[in-house]
Scaffold this active site. Structure first.
Site, mmCIF file in Angstrom:
data_model
loop_
_atom_site.group_PDB
_atom_site.id
_atom_site.type_symbol
_atom_site.label_atom_id
_atom_site.label_comp_id
_atom_site.label_asym_id
_atom_site.label_seq_id
_atom_site.Cartn_x
_atom_site.Cartn_y
_atom_site.Cartn_z
ATOM 1 N N ASN A 1 -5.845 2.473 -3.077
ATOM 2 C CA ASN A 1 -7.218 2.884 -3.338
ATOM 3 C C ASN A 1 -7.305 4.355 -3.733
ATOM 4 O O ASN A 1 -8.389 4.857 -3.992
ATOM 5 C CB ASN A 1 -8.101 2.649 -2.096
ATOM 6 C CG ASN A 1 -8.661 1.247 -2.044
ATOM 7 O OD1 ASN A 1 -8.377 0.419 -2.907
ATOM 8 N ND2 ASN A 1 -9.451 0.965 -1.019
ATOM 9 N N ASN A 2 -6.178 5.039 -3.751
ATOM 10 C CA ASN A 2 -6.153 6.476 -4.031
ATOM 11 C C ASN A 2 -5.806 6.710 -5.498
ATOM 12 O O ASN A 2 -4.638 6.597 -5.886
ATOM 13 C CB ASN A 2 -5.130 7.163 -3.131
ATOM 14 C CG ASN A 2 -5.189 8.674 -3.240
ATOM 15 O OD1 ASN A 2 -5.793 9.225 -4.162
ATOM 16 N ND2 ASN A 2 -4.555 9.359 -2.304
ATOM 17 N N ASP B 1 0.847 -1.180 0.000
ATOM 18 C CA ASP B 1 0.000 0.000 0.000
ATOM 19 C C ASP B 1 0.889 1.240 0.000
ATOM 20 O O ASP B 1 2.062 1.186 0.392
ATOM 21 C CB ASP B 1 -0.893 -0.033 1.250
ATOM 22 C CG ASP B 1 -1.912 1.079 1.280
ATOM 23 O OD1 ASP B 1 -2.282 1.591 0.204
ATOM 24 O OD2 ASP B 1 -2.343 1.446 2.389
ATOM 25 N N ASP C 1 -2.068 -0.745 6.036
ATOM 26 C CA ASP C 1 -2.354 -0.227 7.375
ATOM 27 C C ASP C 1 -3.830 -0.281 7.725
ATOM 28 O O ASP C 1 -4.228 0.228 8.768
ATOM 29 C CB ASP C 1 -1.839 1.214 7.500
ATOM 30 C CG ASP C 1 -2.571 2.163 6.577
ATOM 31 O OD1 ASP C 1 -3.000 1.737 5.488
ATOM 32 O OD2 ASP C 1 -2.724 3.345 6.941
ATOM 33 N N ASP D 1 -0.478 5.019 0.738
ATOM 34 C CA ASP D 1 -0.875 5.990 1.765
ATOM 35 C C ASP D 1 -0.835 5.363 3.153
ATOM 36 O O ASP D 1 -1.503 4.360 3.414
ATOM 37 C CB ASP D 1 -2.282 6.521 1.477
ATOM 38 C CG ASP D 1 -2.328 7.335 0.195
ATOM 39 O OD1 ASP D 1 -1.563 8.307 0.096
ATOM 40 O OD2 ASP D 1 -3.110 6.987 -0.702
#
Length: 276
Positions: free
Chosen positions: A47-48, A13, A226, A15
């Protein structure tokens, strides 16, 4: 043996794990550089989609992480692929997101019916767009989301357009704290439209499948993130292992997730290089 040595590939991931608002977290870039130098297949899964995969890959390279554009997989790329699968190569869509997200949609063949964020002060529809009815409403969070977009998106969904979004993350990590994420904006559109959206980001399987293709599905793979509810639960549902970074933004996913247990827990990304 280091934790990373247990795996043939890693999905990471961005962010809250590698950076916050594109400011690298301590030790993150160094850890990834070490693993890449050793030949570890790595893809970044986020997901961003506020920036395109190419734009995010460029930021990684600027930070010393030499990675190809194709090794960054976003919920935006999986959302556009979903829209094409559902409605053909050039679906008519109402798009909610950043300017970069709109540009990504156009590059993916999405035909925008309107830009509600560019409506005039009287609420009139903007001149841009095809003027035809939307087949799908594509939603991604952005900082200037307003009532005009809420109205247009919810009305299009009520009129029969499929409501689809990049994800349901309620927050996103920023240097000064947790900001509302796509899930917060999507909740408003769902409430106003009475519709429930389809999502294609984590924890849905499509984004993990795309990331595995990016690294060639080398064998035993772990997802490092996270968020219990999206990163870890989603990875485990896709048949991967999940490593929780506990120094991240909100390990409980903005709420308790008592049913998900990570395969491993680390304080930060450098924990991959510590014995396990």
């Amino acid at each position: 043996m280091r934790l990373a040595d247990h795996y043939a590939g890693l999905l990471i991931d961005l962010d809250g794990v590698v950076w916050r608002n594109h400011q690298f977290l301590p030790g993150a870039a160094e850890t990834v550089r070490t693993l890449l130098t050793e030949g570890m297949p790595i893809a970044f899964v986020t997901n961003n989609p506020r920036l395109s995969p190419a734009e995010q890959a460029a930021i990684l390279r600027d930070g010393g992480v030499e990675i190809d554009d194709g090794k960054v997989v976003t919920a935006g790329s999986t959302l556009f692929e979903f829209a094409r699968e559902m409605f053909g190569p050039a679906p008519n869509a109402l798009v909610v997101g950043t300017d970069s997200f709109h540009a990504q949609a156009a590059s993916a063949g999405i035909v925008e019916v309107a830009r509600p964020d560019r409506a005039g002060p009287d609420g009139a529809s903007p001149a841009t767009g095809s003027g035809t009815a939307a087949e799908v409403v594509l939603v991604s969070g952005h900082e200037t989301f307003d009532y005009a977009e809420l109205r247009a998106a919810s009305m299009a969904a009520r009129d029969g357009a499929l409501l689809a979004a990049t994800g349901r993350d309620p927050i996103m990590p920023m240097p000064d704290g947790l900001w509302p994420g796509t899930g917060a904006i999507l909740a408003a559109i769902e409430t106003a439209s009475g519709k429930t959206a389809v999502t294609t980001g984590k924890p849905e399987p499509a984004i993990f499948e795309a990331a595995l293709r990016a690294i060639g599905s080398p064998g035993r793979v772990a997802m490092i993130g996270d968020q219990l509810s999206s990163d870890i639960a989603g990875a485990q549902a896709a048949g991967l292992e999940g490593i929780l970074v506990e120094a991240g933004t909100d390990p409980g996913g903005s709420g308790s997730d008592r049913e998900t247990t990570p395969d491993h827990r680390i304080d930060d990304l450098a924990g991959l290089l510590r014995p396990a």
